[in-house]
Design an enzyme around this catalytic site. Sequence first.
Site, mmCIF file in Angstrom:
data_model
loop_
_atom_site.group_PDB
_atom_site.id
_atom_site.type_symbol
_atom_site.label_atom_id
_atom_site.label_comp_id
_atom_site.label_asym_id
_atom_site.label_seq_id
_atom_site.Cartn_x
_atom_site.Cartn_y
_atom_site.Cartn_z
ATOM 1 N N ASP A 67 3.759 -23.877 -12.227
ATOM 2 C CA ASP A 67 4.288 -22.640 -12.809
ATOM 3 C C ASP A 67 5.233 -21.898 -11.874
ATOM 4 O OD1 ASP A 67 3.284 -22.838 -15.294
ATOM 5 O OD2 ASP A 67 1.876 -21.184 -15.163
ATOM 6 N N ASP A 102 49.671 -4.642 -30.999
ATOM 7 C CA ASP A 102 48.999 -5.929 -30.889
ATOM 8 C C ASP A 102 47.636 -5.931 -31.556
ATOM 9 O OD1 ASP A 102 49.237 -8.580 -29.891
ATOM 10 O OD2 ASP A 102 47.776 -8.103 -28.339
ATOM 11 N N GLY A 141 43.862 -18.322 -28.824
ATOM 12 C CA GLY A 141 43.982 -19.272 -29.917
ATOM 13 C C GLY A 141 45.411 -19.434 -30.368
ATOM 14 N N LEU A 142 46.206 -18.365 -30.268
ATOM 15 C CA LEU A 142 47.619 -18.450 -30.628
ATOM 16 C C LEU A 142 48.349 -19.404 -29.692
ATOM 17 C CD1 LEU A 142 50.003 -17.495 -32.304
ATOM 18 C CD2 LEU A 142 50.246 -15.556 -30.746
#
Length: 521
Positions: free
Chosen positions: A36, A284, A419-420
């Site tokens: 443990d 933006d 992602g762009l």
Amino acid sequence: MQLTVWTYEGPPHVGAMRIATAMQDVHYVLHAPQGDTYADLLFTMIERRDRRPPVTYTTFQARDLGGDTAQLLQTAIRDAYMRFAPQAMLVGASCTAELIQDDPAGLAQALQLPIPVVPLELPSYQRKENWGASETFYRIVRALAKPLPEVSPDTGAKSVRPVCNLLGPTALGFRHRDDLAEVTRQVVDMGIDIGVVAPWNATPADIARLPEADFNIVLYPEIALTTAQWLQRNFGQPFTRTVPIGVSATRQFIEEVAQLAGINPPAALTRAEERSSWYARSVDSTYLTDKRVFVFGDATHAIAAARVASNELGFKVVGLGTYSREFARDVREASALYGVEALITDDYLEVEAKVSELQPELVLGTQMERHIAKRLGIPCAVISAPTHVQDFPARYSPQMGFEGANVLFDTWVHPLMMGLEEHLLSMFREDSEFNDTNPSHLGHQPTSAVEAPLAAPTHRQIELPASVATVWSAEAAQELHKIPFFVRGKARRNTERFAQERNLALITLETLYDAKAHFGR
């Protein structure tokens, strides 16, 4: 009990270790079998502490079960006291040792040590880590906090500055150290003194001084709410209800603290808010309006993340849940604000199924959701424990306060904006400047065997969660994954709806293009 590969919380004795490890001059004797001691790694490897936790294990073995395991526990308690000379000790049992029923509390009391010994009864098979931390903190405060001494009216003048305690930060807490620094700076700038911070770096003597403050600030309700309620009942100390995560919550927190302290909010509040809400006023920001987000974590961070995502970043919350069953009511009330059904579970497979069903464009969750989102091709930001070593950064990275609001922006918004960039790279992949077969951006042709063209990479096919009524062909699925991930979910849902309205059981490449033309009108 359910057998699982991953778990959101450890057993309650791990929560007790988080409290003991956060404090100074406190030692925890844990009646536990050999093996443990794995919990040590959580602090030395994940949190990268410079010392091992102040925990002594009895580490009994199978052959000891036929003998006197109670004597092993008493020996361990006595040896720990002699070796470490703590100001206070905690005594408890792990989930396995709990079955032996050796009564750690009674055995410790029989030793009559000259220091406070706080027994912990943590039902390992009914409760989990956060509850164990909360109960341990509560037991320590209840045992050590001393009533205020009687003071005559003519004995000295009261301090002109109000005093508060900061309750909740622990070892192995998600950004607790940075949150503590941010909130401390904010409170001190308001003209309020800090009495005690607990359990972080607090000694038993500090715990005894808790009742001297005018009020308490609860940073993490999962850890400190029970203790704050007890202090209010017994010493008349009010406490804060607002967790300062996000710009609006930080503003509300400052107003609440000022009211408890009996002062006016500082004039610098407005200027600080303006620095933190710059993105909301930018052009933006409109690009990410109504991005669909799924939120899951401990109750405090999940509720706060949903509020920030919806009210401050303009996202749409499509799912909200927690593994903190003790705060299920709070999460359900928050979910109702967004028109979604709360997901209350500690089964990561249920969470994965829900994410797969909703197909959000961003997941805000734990280390578990990071893995789930990666398999489904969805961006994810970690907002809550359980976490990995990468969520204990070397840089200053709070979640609370106005600076924390900036950190949240960077952590949540940048994956969507990137992602762009990914989309642009895919668009120009066949261009000679960016072609995969060229060793550099110069676009020159290989002239020798040494400069032989590299093999085009094999693009991994990401398996799509199957819809109930439609099936995707391999070509259509491959084409779908060429769409940027931040709009892929919407494209998938529109295509499936297009197919279902026309009773098409199989979505082909032609179906995908037809759906695109249909919804593009």
